[in-house]
Design an enzyme around this catalytic site. Structure first.
Site, mmCIF file in Angstrom:
data_model
loop_
_atom_site.group_PDB
_atom_site.id
_atom_site.type_symbol
_atom_site.label_atom_id
_atom_site.label_comp_id
_atom_site.label_asym_id
_atom_site.label_seq_id
_atom_site.Cartn_x
_atom_site.Cartn_y
_atom_site.Cartn_z
ATOM 1 N N GLU A 228 11.644 -4.562 10.544
ATOM 2 C CA GLU A 228 12.638 -5.109 9.624
ATOM 3 C C GLU A 228 13.941 -5.357 10.391
ATOM 4 O O GLU A 228 14.394 -4.526 11.151
ATOM 5 C CB GLU A 228 12.875 -4.146 8.461
ATOM 6 C CG GLU A 228 11.679 -4.049 7.536
ATOM 7 C CD GLU A 228 12.004 -3.321 6.249
ATOM 8 O OE1 GLU A 228 13.075 -3.581 5.669
ATOM 9 O OE2 GLU A 228 11.186 -2.489 5.829
ATOM 10 N N THR B 298 0.864 -1.195 0.000
ATOM 11 C CA THR B 298 0.000 0.000 0.000
ATOM 12 C C THR B 298 0.894 1.236 0.000
ATOM 13 O O THR B 298 0.958 1.972 0.984
ATOM 14 C CB THR B 298 -0.927 0.021 1.233
ATOM 15 O OG1 THR B 298 -0.135 -0.109 2.431
ATOM 16 C CG2 THR B 298 -1.934 -1.107 1.173
ATOM 17 N N CYS C 293 7.708 1.992 6.274
ATOM 18 C CA CYS C 293 6.492 2.197 7.072
ATOM 19 C C CYS C 293 6.301 3.631 7.561
ATOM 20 O O CYS C 293 5.323 4.282 7.203
ATOM 21 C CB CYS C 293 6.501 1.244 8.268
ATOM 22 S SG CYS C 293 6.394 -0.500 7.813
ATOM 23 N N ARG D 51 14.323 2.002 1.109
ATOM 24 C CA ARG D 51 13.181 2.909 0.936
ATOM 25 C C ARG D 51 13.208 4.039 1.966
ATOM 26 O O ARG D 51 13.245 3.797 3.170
ATOM 27 C CB ARG D 51 11.871 2.126 1.036
ATOM 28 C CG ARG D 51 11.570 1.296 -0.193
ATOM 29 C CD ARG D 51 10.333 0.446 -0.009
ATOM 30 N NE ARG D 51 10.566 -0.664 0.908
ATOM 31 C CZ ARG D 51 9.656 -1.592 1.198
ATOM 32 N NH1 ARG D 51 8.459 -1.531 0.650
ATOM 33 N NH2 ARG D 51 9.941 -2.571 2.036
ATOM 34 N N GLU E 45 -0.007 -5.984 10.810
ATOM 35 C CA GLU E 45 1.285 -6.539 11.225
ATOM 36 C C GLU E 45 2.074 -5.490 12.013
ATOM 37 O O GLU E 45 1.935 -4.290 11.792
ATOM 38 C CB GLU E 45 2.086 -7.014 10.007
ATOM 39 C CG GLU E 45 2.268 -5.974 8.909
ATOM 40 C CD GLU E 45 3.467 -5.081 9.123
ATOM 41 O OE1 GLU E 45 4.319 -5.424 9.965
ATOM 42 O OE2 GLU E 45 3.543 -4.036 8.454
ATOM 43 N N PHE E 46 2.912 -5.987 12.925
ATOM 44 C CA PHE E 46 3.782 -5.120 13.716
ATOM 45 C C PHE E 46 5.196 -5.690 13.690
ATOM 46 O O PHE E 46 5.786 -5.994 14.721
ATOM 47 C CB PHE E 46 3.268 -5.005 15.155
ATOM 48 C CG PHE E 46 1.889 -4.411 15.255
ATOM 49 C CD1 PHE E 46 1.714 -3.041 15.230
ATOM 50 C CD2 PHE E 46 0.773 -5.231 15.340
ATOM 51 C CE1 PHE E 46 0.445 -2.482 15.309
ATOM 52 C CE2 PHE E 46 -0.499 -4.690 15.422
ATOM 53 C CZ PHE E 46 -0.663 -3.308 15.407
ATOM 54 N N LEU E 47 5.722 -5.847 12.486
ATOM 55 C CA LEU E 47 7.026 -6.475 12.299
ATOM 56 C C LEU E 47 8.089 -5.413 12.051
ATOM 57 O O LEU E 47 7.909 -4.546 11.205
ATOM 58 C CB LEU E 47 6.986 -7.440 11.105
ATOM 59 C CG LEU E 47 5.890 -8.513 11.139
ATOM 60 C CD1 LEU E 47 5.925 -9.315 9.846
ATOM 61 C CD2 LEU E 47 6.062 -9.416 12.350
ATOM 62 N N HIS F 245 16.641 7.050 20.525
ATOM 63 C CA HIS F 245 18.025 7.078 20.055
ATOM 64 C C HIS F 245 18.124 8.123 18.947
ATOM 65 O O HIS F 245 17.583 7.930 17.854
ATOM 66 C CB HIS F 245 18.457 5.707 19.550
ATOM 67 C CG HIS F 245 18.272 4.608 20.556
ATOM 68 N ND1 HIS F 245 19.087 4.481 21.657
ATOM 69 C CD2 HIS F 245 17.354 3.622 20.645
ATOM 70 C CE1 HIS F 245 18.680 3.448 22.383
ATOM 71 N NE2 HIS F 245 17.636 2.909 21.784
ATOM 72 N N LYS G 289 18.041 1.154 8.368
ATOM 73 C CA LYS G 289 18.358 0.570 9.662
ATOM 74 C C LYS G 289 19.203 -0.675 9.418
ATOM 75 O O LYS G 289 19.279 -1.171 8.282
ATOM 76 C CB LYS G 289 17.087 0.229 10.445
ATOM 77 C CG LYS G 289 16.253 -0.871 9.801
ATOM 78 C CD LYS G 289 14.999 -1.190 10.607
ATOM 79 C CE LYS G 289 15.332 -1.828 11.939
ATOM 80 N NZ LYS G 289 14.128 -2.293 12.652
#
Length: 455
Positions: A155, A86, A263, A331, A151-153, A254, A324
């Site tokens: 990377e 999306t 996201c 992205r 989802e709460f993943l 941090h 990260k």
């Protein structure tokens, strides 16, 4: 249970592989035949620690498969997950739901029996209602339910997050859907992972609100870091004191060059657009987005200042390109804006990243990429740590000092301490302390030049 995952991208692959690891029979469906073929060969199109091993194990045991056949996969499935992208819609910033709605249409054509349609993609409030309308128009009289299961993943730790979640949010409208979703996630009950059942719209908003709050927390500590530099405080000490408060917590405190990734940038914008559509503006999030964009260019100016104020014709070494560590995702990475600003100032950029260079080469054909951080640092007028990969935490500073043109280390992740770096002859610039700002480095560089001239 027989489960189908529509979309074999980041969310679909991780979710599908982990659900198969729980013992479910999972078919991952993707329209991209080349991607499906790659997955069948056992290669992962993304880098995510542990994913390749889990996928290979479950493919071998017959619980996980990859296919382009949506119709054949959906027939007889207990639940079908929509896990397509999306992205931000070009032109207005709204979430582009075209892939979600197309998946819903194709699912509707193939549905048989009492199947649960689960929206796993990150979608604005009300999307589940539209998905239900699309399916009902095609399958009038059929028994089905539409569920929101965001989802709460993270990377870099997605497999761990899936198997040991803080919470599982499930937005349901009926008891049949609730029972099916409970059975799907039953293996996690051993970990006492709480399932939070909500309304469908609440579940959709929980996802956006969570990402927006975390983005706001990152931006908050970045602004506090800037203030620390002005008042001679240390942001690391301030963050420690803040995070010790249970109401605040230490995570996402941090300071750095700004948030990026797949996201936070798109989801904060999508939430702003949704709020505007409903005449309920979220001004804190609007400000967070604006501050984050300005910060990235400001970090480039910090590097330029630390390198002496003029980088035209100079070589600047960048350590870390992905947004990260433990991912190859480029992205919205801060490195994109920072490198562009350095190039605009006339710098020659050399770079190293453990996993992100293949994607980075497509963005910067004129950046030189190297096989190690030491190759990237040769003859550099400044080294900048942009991503806190573990291998950057124990660099051979003595070796680096001998190969750079100018011993300047700009640490945008506060990986090192000033005392440690100065022992090896480096001028050091980090974030959130006046003694570690570029102005301090510039003073040291000027003093060093005067000393050389005197000698």
């Amino acid at each position: 249970m027989r489960l189908v995952m529509i979309g074999s991208g980041y969310v679909g692959l991780v979710t599908g592989a982990c659900l198969a690891d729980f013992g479910h029979m999972v078919s991952c469906v993707d329209k991209d035949a080349s991607r499906v073929e790659t997955l069948r060969r056992g290669a992962m199109p993304i880098y995510e620690p542990g994913l390749e091993t889990i996928a290979a194990h479950n493919v071998r045991d017959g619980r996980l498969s990859f296919t382009t056949d949506l119709t054949g996969s959906v027939k007889g499935a207990d639940a079908v997950f929509i896990a397509v992208g999306t992205p931000s819609r070009r032109g207005d910033g709204h979430a582009d739901l075209s892939y979600v709605y197309q998946a819903a249409r194709e699912i509707a054509m193939a549905l048989q029996g009492d199947t649960i349609v689960v929206t796993k993609s990150t979608v604005p409030v009300g999307t589940g209602d539209e998905v239900e309308c699309i399916v009902r128009e095609t399958r009038q009289g059929s028994a089905f339910s539409v569920v929101s299961n965001p989802e709460f993943l993270r990377e870099g730790s997605a497999v761990q997050d899936f198997k040991h979640p803080d919470r599982i949010v499930v937005g349901v409208q009926d008891e049949r859907a609730r029972a099916v979703m409970t059975e799907i996630y039953r293996p996690l009950f051993l970990n006492k992972s709480p399932i939070l059942f909500t309304s469908r719209r609440s579940a959709e908003l929980i996802k956006y609100a969570s990402n927006a709050f975390l983005a706001m927390k990152v931006t908050f500590i970045n602004e506090i870091a800037d203030l620390c530099e002005k008042v001679d405080a240390d942001v690391r000490e301030v963050a420690l004191g803040l995070g010790a408060d249970n109401r605040i917590g230490p995570k996402f405190l941090h300071p750095g060059p700004g948030f990026g990734g797949s996201c936070f940038p798109k989801d904060t914008v999508a939430l702003v657009k949704t709020a505007q559509d409903h005449n309920s503006p979220v001004r804190l999030i609007e400000t967070t987005i604006a501050i984050n964009e300005v910060r990235k260019r400001a970090m480039a100016r910090r590097i330029i200042y630390a390198a002496g104020g003029n980088v035209r014709g100079k070589r600047i070494a960048i350590f870390g390109l992905t947004f990260k560590p433990n991912t190859d995702d480029m992205r919205e990475a801060p490195s994109i804006s920072i490198i562009q600003a350095l190039q605009d100032a006339g710098a020659h950029v050399s770079a190293y990243d453990p996993k992100g260079m293949d994607q980075a080469r497509e963005l910067w054909p004129d950046v030189s990429f190297h096989a190690s951080p030491y190759e990237a640092a040769e003859n550099a007028s400044a080294i900048c740590i942009l991503t806190e990969w573990e291998q950057f935490r124990a660099l051979d500073l003595q070796r680096l000092e001998k190969i750079v043109a100018q011993p300047v280390l700009v640490d945008l992740r506060n990986v090192y301490s000033e005392e440690e770096v100065k022992r090896f002859g480096f001028a050091y610039s980090a974030i959130g302390s006046r003694s570690r700002t570029p102005a301090h480095i510039a003073d040291l560089a000027a003093a060093r030049e005067r000393l050389v001239e005197a000698v």
